[in-house]
Enzyme design. Structure first.
Site, PDB file in Angstrom:
ATOM      1  N   HIS A   1      29.921  37.547  44.285  1.00  0.00           N
ATOM      2  CA  HIS A   1      30.406  38.595  45.173  1.00  0.00           C
ATOM      3  C   HIS A   1      29.750  38.409  46.532  1.00  0.00           C
ATOM      4  O   HIS A   1      28.532  38.249  46.628  1.00  0.00           O
ATOM      5  CB  HIS A   1      30.051  39.969  44.588  1.00  0.00           C
ATOM      6  CG  HIS A   1      30.155  41.082  45.578  1.00  0.00           C
ATOM      7  ND1 HIS A   1      31.280  41.284  46.347  1.00  0.00           N
ATOM      8  CD2 HIS A   1      29.273  42.044  45.947  1.00  0.00           C
ATOM      9  CE1 HIS A   1      31.086  42.319  47.141  1.00  0.00           C
ATOM     10  NE2 HIS A   1      29.880  42.800  46.921  1.00  0.00           N
TER      11      HIS A   1
ATOM     12  N   CYS B   1      32.185  46.768  43.546  1.00  0.00           N
ATOM     13  CA  CYS B   1      32.215  45.335  43.835  1.00  0.00           C
ATOM     14  C   CYS B   1      32.174  44.458  42.587  1.00  0.00           C
ATOM     15  O   CYS B   1      32.469  43.266  42.655  1.00  0.00           O
ATOM     16  CB  CYS B   1      31.064  44.969  44.764  1.00  0.00           C
ATOM     17  SG  CYS B   1      31.096  45.874  46.329  1.00  0.00           S
TER      18      CYS B   1
ATOM     19  N   ASN C   1      32.089  41.766  53.389  1.00  0.00           N
ATOM     20  CA  ASN C   1      32.080  42.277  52.014  1.00  0.00           C
ATOM     21  C   ASN C   1      33.426  42.931  51.747  1.00  0.00           C
ATOM     22  O   ASN C   1      33.720  44.003  52.272  1.00  0.00           O
ATOM     23  CB  ASN C   1      30.940  43.279  51.854  1.00  0.00           C
ATOM     24  CG  ASN C   1      30.838  43.850  50.453  1.00  0.00           C
ATOM     25  OD1 ASN C   1      31.770  43.765  49.655  1.00  0.00           O
ATOM     26  ND2 ASN C   1      29.710  44.464  50.138  1.00  0.00           N
TER      27      ASN C   1
END
Length: 350
Positions: free
Chosen positions: A254, A114, A284
């Site tokens: 993020h 990520c 996500n």
């Protein structure tokens, strides 16, 4: 001449298929209230059959090139940040290069989960600052739905698919990527991992039966490390840039979990209005979450020359990072480009 790396183009892509929390109620033992309370997510996008990280990344890349008013032939380097490549070989960046027709560009993949977009942004900026490239296409894409165990309610509620891209371009302006702060710690405890599929545990009947090709995560432990490491990285990047949180136009994190975002916001002393959040609609999306959020932010908000944006992320590896971006005078950067391309053509005709 010393050059900085300015963002001159951006784009993003999200699949058409929407998977809501109510849809998930039909798949696993969960409900909308439970998911939203713990994650902030209402829905996520799922790649259609035939859609891949490279196909989504190509769409986002084309948008970024169009925004920058560039041809694929003008790109010197393509970096693709992804945890979910189309194949182990060839690199997804090379497939995107071929799709775009960017035949003069080098290409490689980068995997820091990520945190991938920030690592790729830092890498692309250093290529430009070091004189190795004038225009770098940074693409981040994930097809996490194909690495999700849809029987595990602790993880299947979290992830979605998508891609985002930015063009980094050489400029003499005091703008662009001002600073980055990157960190890592080997995840020997396997707090966040996809165990099988590599050379340590190649695919076999055993790994398939164990569902070892899917994401596994220990959420409570990840939460603590994520908040601490993102906050420290943000402070380090701001210090390097000579700025404070009060100088920021926006913070684009993020989109991992709304609780993590709130905790990081409080740790840094950031106002809620500075933090851009879209996790409720996308979940996500791994490395692609920051460039998707950046694209949405720019679509719905004005930004002025000289405004500062902070990116922060945490990911598997374990990895974390932050980057400070000063918004450039993009028309001026494009004028610089025209002069540079003209000089290059003159050199080639001699």
């Amino acid at each position: 001449m010393d050059y900085n790396a300015a963002v001159t183009g951006w784009g993003w892509y999200s699949p058409a298929q929407v998977l809501t929390n109510h849809d998930l109620e039909k798949i696993v033992n969960t409900n909308d209230a439970w998911i939203h309370t713990r994650t902030g997510i209402r829905e996520r996008r799922i790649a259609a059959p035939g859609e891949t990280t490279s196909s989504m990344g190509t769409i986002a890349a084309r948008q970024a090139l169009e925004e920058a008013e560039l041809s694929a032939r003008d790109i010197d380097l393509i970096i693709c940040a992804t945890t979910t490549p189309d194949h182990l070989l060839p690199a997804t960046a090379c497939i995107i290069q071929s799709n775009l027709g960017a035949h003069g560009a080098a290409a490689f993949d980068l995997n820091t989960a990520c945190t991938g977009f920030i690592y790729a942004l830092a890498t692309g900026a250093q290529f430009i600052q070091g004189g190795g490239a004038k225009r770098v296409l940074v693409v981040a894409g994930e097809t996490l739905s194909r690495f999700t165990n849809w029987e595990d309610r602790s993880t299947c509620i979290l992830f979605g698919d998508g891609a985002g891209a930015v063009v980094l371009e050489a400029t003499s302006q005091n703008a662009g990527v001002l600073s980055t702060a990157l960190g890592s710690r080997g995840d020997t405890e396997q707090m966040l991992s996809i165990e099988a599929g590599g050379c340590a545990r190649p695919a076999s009947a055993e790994t398939i039966a164990e569902k070892a090709h899917f994401v596994k995560m220990r959420g409570n432990e990840i939460f603590k490390v994520a908040v601490r490491s993102m906050s420290q990285a943000a402070q380090d990047a701001l210090h390097k840039a000579g700025l404070s949180v009060h100088d920021l136009r926006a913070v684009i994190p993020h989109q991992a979990n709304h609780r993590i975002l709130i905790a990081a916001q409080h740790a840094l002393g950031i106002e809620a209005k500075q933090m851009f959040v879209n996790i409720d609609r996308y979940g996500n999306t791994g490395a692609s979450s920051i460039p998707i959020a950046l694209g949405e932010f720019l679509q719905s908000n004005s930004i002025d020359v000289g405004d500062h944006v902070l990116f922060i992320a945490f990911g598997g590896g374990l990895t974390w990072g932050a980057a400070v971006l000063r918004w450039a005078d993009i028309p001026a950067a494009k004028l610089e480009r025209q002069e540079s391309l003209l000089k290059d053509k003159v050199v080639l005709t001699r």
